[in-house]
Design an enzyme around this catalytic site. Sequence first.
Site, short mmCIF file in Angstrom:
data_model
loop_
_atom_site.label_atom_id
_atom_site.label_comp_id
_atom_site.label_asym_id
_atom_site.label_seq_id
_atom_site.Cartn_x
_atom_site.Cartn_y
_atom_site.Cartn_z
N SER A 291 25.36 107.78 52.52
CA SER A 291 26.15 107.28 51.40
C SER A 291 27.62 107.59 51.59
O SER A 291 28.49 106.74 51.33
CB SER A 291 25.66 107.91 50.09
OG SER A 291 26.48 107.55 49.00
N TRP A 294 29.06 105.36 54.35
CA TRP A 294 29.17 103.98 53.87
C TRP A 294 30.42 103.78 53.03
O TRP A 294 31.07 102.73 53.10
CB TRP A 294 27.93 103.62 53.05
CG TRP A 294 27.97 102.25 52.44
CD1 TRP A 294 27.66 101.07 53.04
CD2 TRP A 294 28.37 101.92 51.10
NE1 TRP A 294 27.81 100.03 52.17
CE2 TRP A 294 28.26 100.52 50.97
CE3 TRP A 294 28.80 102.66 50.00
CZ2 TRP A 294 28.56 99.86 49.79
CZ3 TRP A 294 29.10 102.00 48.82
CH2 TRP A 294 28.98 100.62 48.73
N HIS A 295 30.81 104.79 52.27
CA HIS A 295 31.96 104.65 51.39
C HIS A 295 33.27 104.56 52.16
O HIS A 295 34.22 103.92 51.68
CB HIS A 295 32.03 105.81 50.40
CG HIS A 295 31.21 105.60 49.17
ND1 HIS A 295 29.90 105.99 49.07
CD2 HIS A 295 31.50 104.99 47.99
CE1 HIS A 295 29.43 105.67 47.88
NE2 HIS A 295 30.38 105.05 47.20
N GLY A 296 33.36 105.19 53.31
CA GLY A 296 34.63 105.12 54.01
C GLY A 296 34.58 105.77 55.37
O GLY A 296 33.77 106.67 55.63
N PHE A 453 36.17 100.07 49.40
CA PHE A 453 34.91 100.46 50.05
C PHE A 453 34.07 99.26 50.43
O PHE A 453 33.02 99.42 51.02
CB PHE A 453 34.11 101.40 49.12
CG PHE A 453 34.93 102.57 48.62
CD1 PHE A 453 35.73 103.28 49.50
CD2 PHE A 453 34.94 102.92 47.29
CE1 PHE A 453 36.50 104.34 49.06
CE2 PHE A 453 35.72 103.98 46.83
CZ PHE A 453 36.49 104.70 47.72
#
Length: 453
Positions: A291, A294-296, A453
Amino acid sequence: MILVNYWIGKILLESQIIEYKEIQDRLGEDYFQQWLPRGKQQRKRVLIAGIVFNILLLILSKYIPFLLNIFAPIDPVNIQALATSIKINFLPPLGISFLSFESTAYLIDVYNGSPATGNLLKYAAYKSFFPKLVSGPITHYQQFAPQLNNLQFPAIERLAEAGWLIAIGAIKKTLIADNLAIFVRLVFEPTTLDRAGSIDLWLAIFAYGLQLYLDFSGYVDIVLGTAILFGIDLPTNFNFPYLSTSIADFWRRWHISLGNWLRDYIYIPLGGSRLGLGRTCLNLLALMLISGIWHGADWGYIVWGGIHGIALVFHRLTHTLSAKIESLALFWRSRVGHICGWLLTQPLIFVAWIWFRLPNLAQSNLVFQHLWGYPRDAQFVTKIYVENLKLADSQILLVLVGLTIAMMVAYTFDRLLKLNLNWHLKLVLIPVCLYIVWLLSPTESLAFIYFDF
């Protein structure tokens, strides 16, 4: 991406084992049983190819500079120059993160037996439906496509609901979140960050947590309202997450569509909680690291994901211990236990936002180090509170506490008392809300946070 996933989905649909049972009589039982495993293996290879395509496209679009920086020590000058050049000159495709997750979910669902579409236009409409394109919510094809078959112009009650959601979203985002952003940006500005005192940093962390929630949930409200105008219902994405009493409860309330995706397509395939306590804890940690990534493409997001992963592991260990000790289980179910759970959960969530807001580890670690007993610079106070905000720190604290109380009041009316405004009143209030937004919002227009994002 649309064309490739549509094509792979059709292959998975047409190669479903059930479709070939009609040839069993002609080929004979023995031959059919020999063919069956090969058919399953071929479908699995097709599915893996589709998943690799989506994830590889995401990596190529978003993570190449980050990966190059990891290997920069091999040849610092050339590799860092290449990473910087790519970051400056290459524009990632719009909404690539959400498109990748949606596309992967579609292929896995079809592989597991959900209906695929044979209509390219319908699939393209699902993928490129503009309200949800950039930042979700992540929507399954089975949630979206059936609605295309019965599109109708919304009734007056639905139009009122759509306008109300858009107006409320505008208040959350433009009126509240963007005003909070002014204070957050002033404190976390790299040039002045080391001059902020512990009090300023705590206020900024509190303000950023509220800003992020109001910004993203405001976006989702506008998306849901806009979709209703087209006769489409999209899934909700928030359920008062800052009232959650555990970290697991938080992830059932925050960015719900992402949490469900991670559970269904990462956590459960890894074994979920079926393979013992140790493997469950490992799966939870892996889930939140994914997670974060995935965000950055920055180490701060990975640290943020790791903090949440460790918190989920501790929650699972506490839950397991409570199952064996009845008095402990009774405590966590009591009102006092809920209050204690809330008081433990929310500070953790807000402190973890440091690495989310400042993914540069040098900056985020500096903030964390200065959280206790660090004095503020006198010039910083003058610049931030006197010249820019024209508010004292105590007044900012009152505003933040007021917003928290307003959230609790909204929860009481909406979830506990089940009270809702009728559509007539909503129609009257919509222009009032939009006028207030126009009147009191900052002059500078700020992008939605999750657009990054």
